[in-house]
Design a protein around this motif. Structure first.
Motif, PDB file in Angstrom:
ATOM      1  N   THR A   1       0.863  -1.237   0.060  1.00  0.00           N
ATOM      2  CA  THR A   1      -0.037  -0.162  -0.183  1.00  0.00           C
ATOM      3  C   THR A   1       0.854   1.353  -0.120  1.00  0.00           C
ATOM      4  O   THR A   1       2.116   1.269   0.082  1.00  0.00           O
ATOM      5  CB  THR A   1      -0.937   0.313   1.271  1.00  0.00           C
ATOM      6  OG1 THR A   1       0.096   0.348   2.540  1.00  0.00           O
ATOM      7  CG2 THR A   1      -1.687  -1.057   1.499  1.00  0.00           C
TER       8      THR A   1
ATOM      9  N   GLU B   1      -0.086   5.389   7.102  1.00  0.00           N
ATOM     10  CA  GLU B   1      -0.823   5.289   5.742  1.00  0.00           C
ATOM     11  C   GLU B   1      -1.111   6.412   5.025  1.00  0.00           C
ATOM     12  O   GLU B   1      -1.425   7.393   5.745  1.00  0.00           O
ATOM     13  CB  GLU B   1      -2.093   4.437   6.153  1.00  0.00           C
ATOM     14  CG  GLU B   1      -2.849   3.842   5.284  1.00  0.00           C
ATOM     15  CD  GLU B   1      -4.436   3.428   5.935  1.00  0.00           C
ATOM     16  OE1 GLU B   1      -5.285   2.982   5.250  1.00  0.00           O
ATOM     17  OE2 GLU B   1      -4.364   3.481   7.302  1.00  0.00           O
TER      18      GLU B   1
ATOM     19  N   ARG C   1      -3.763   7.604   2.261  1.00  0.00           N
ATOM     20  CA  ARG C   1      -5.369   7.382   1.855  1.00  0.00           C
ATOM     21  C   ARG C   1      -5.285   8.068   0.545  1.00  0.00           C
ATOM     22  O   ARG C   1      -4.865   9.342   0.233  1.00  0.00           O
ATOM     23  CB  ARG C   1      -6.477   7.883   2.559  1.00  0.00           C
ATOM     24  CG  ARG C   1      -6.375   7.126   3.934  1.00  0.00           C
ATOM     25  CD  ARG C   1      -7.833   7.028   4.451  1.00  0.00           C
ATOM     26  NE  ARG C   1      -7.871   6.124   5.665  1.00  0.00           N
ATOM     27  CZ  ARG C   1      -7.652   6.535   6.805  1.00  0.00           C
ATOM     28  NH1 ARG C   1      -7.487   7.480   7.031  1.00  0.00           N
ATOM     29  NH2 ARG C   1      -7.794   5.643   7.794  1.00  0.00           N
ATOM     30  N   PRO C   2      -5.831   7.273  -0.731  1.00  0.00           N
ATOM     31  CA  PRO C   2      -5.950   8.124  -2.129  1.00  0.00           C
ATOM     32  C   PRO C   2      -6.704   9.240  -1.620  1.00  0.00           C
ATOM     33  O   PRO C   2      -7.909   9.100  -1.108  1.00  0.00           O
ATOM     34  CB  PRO C   2      -6.516   6.854  -2.728  1.00  0.00           C
ATOM     35  CG  PRO C   2      -6.759   5.659  -1.746  1.00  0.00           C
ATOM     36  CD  PRO C   2      -6.224   6.003  -0.365  1.00  0.00           C
ATOM     37  N   LYS C   3      -6.394  10.165  -2.630  1.00  0.00           N
ATOM     38  CA  LYS C   3      -7.185  11.547  -2.484  1.00  0.00           C
ATOM     39  C   LYS C   3      -8.305  11.400  -3.117  1.00  0.00           C
ATOM     40  O   LYS C   3      -8.651  10.636  -4.046  1.00  0.00           O
ATOM     41  CB  LYS C   3      -6.412  12.595  -3.174  1.00  0.00           C
ATOM     42  CG  LYS C   3      -5.222  13.071  -2.110  1.00  0.00           C
ATOM     43  CD  LYS C   3      -4.414  14.215  -2.654  1.00  0.00           C
ATOM     44  CE  LYS C   3      -3.344  14.387  -1.862  1.00  0.00           C
ATOM     45  NZ  LYS C   3      -2.279  14.880  -2.836  1.00  0.00           N
TER      46      LYS C   3
END
Ligand code: BTN
Length: 266
Positions: free
Chosen positions: A219, A262, A264-266
């Motif tokens: 990830t 982590e 997180r995708p925008k």
């Protein structure tokens, strides 16, 4: 509280199942409360106690965490320090702290129905929150190396400070509070197994087991270093336990320490 609380006899009994901590001449101490088990173990190590000596406490007044942070150590948790004397070759193979984190995760598996995960380099998580931490402190005196490996596990219903409620948890908070003596015994057996295996030159199986418990692998993560932060894909561990990051600029780098979060995708 995590079932039966500890005393010196219970700690001795737990250690006796373990060849290396249970050796006759190892020092085994139990304190209902102490400043820091790592500090006490460092004093014992400097006095020359054998490898495998342990200090266990029911609570700590000045528990220490990584990066100069404090470690909240109320009654109900397990606070343990192990005196180790790894040689240079062993230290080059795998971080002993990684072995400690894996042993804690395996002890959680053995004593509960919970699923324990690892956050590189060696934090132990349950249900997305930190349940245990490892602090390795290495020192050298006249060429002799000593490592105090400190392990703190929130086993029982520990009364953690409000500011930790979003990030920290205990086994008891998940409805599982194994007896502290049983948990300690499982933890020591598993740690000894990994430590002696690395001493003999092994480690591949340990890396595989540790990687399998790291959901962050594969990830996007950010690694925070003292002087900068970098973002990339955490693609795996290298053969000495370093984190391999595929960076945004297409290069690849390996890190031996750092705080990872982590992304997180925008
Ligand atoms: C971390 O920050 O994640 C590491 C926490 C380590 C806590 C343990 S509890 C036993 C030993 N004694 C200490 O003072 N710290 C370690």
């Amino acid at each position: 509280m995590g079932g039966a609380s500890l005393d010196l006899d219970a700690v001795r009994a737990a250690a006796s199942k373990c060849a290396f901590v249970g050796v006759k001449y190892a020092v085994i101490e139990y304190h209902d409360s102490i400043g820091s088990t790592n500090d006490r173990a460092a004093v014992l190590a400097a006095e020359g106690v054998p490898e495998g000596s342990i200090v266990v406490a029911g609570a700590q007044e000045e528990g220490r965490g990584r990066l100069g942070k404090s470690w909240s150590s109320p009654t109900g948790g397990l606070y343990l320090s192990i005196v180790l004397r790894p040689d240079q070759a062993m230290l080059r193979r795998l971080p002993v702290t990684l072995l400690g984190g894996l042993a804690v995760a395996e002890a959680i598996d053995a004593c509960t129905d919970l699923e324990a995960q690892l956050k590189w380099p060696n934090d132990v998580y349950v249900g997305g929150k930190k349940v245990a931490g490892i602090l390795g402190e290495l020192s050298r005196d006249e060429g002799v190396q000593r490592l105090v490996l400190g392990i703190g596990v929130n086993v029982g219903a520990v009364d953690l400070p409000e500011e930790l409620s979003d990030t920290a948890t205990s086994l008891a908070a998940h409805g599982e509070a194994p007896p502290l003596n049983e948990f300690l015994s499982q933890l020591l057996i598993r740690f000894e197994d990994h430590y002696t295996s690395v001493q003999r030159g092994g480690g591949v199986g340990i890396l595989t087991s540790a990687s399998a418990r790291m959901p962050m692998l594969g990830t996007a993560v950010r690694i925070n270093l003292p002087d900068r932060s970098l973002t990339g894909i955490a693609s795996g561990l290298n053969q000495t336990g370093g984190l391999i990051l595929e960076l945004e600029d297409g290069t690849r780098d390996v890190f031996v320490a750092g705080e990872v979060e982590e992304v997180r995708p925008k």
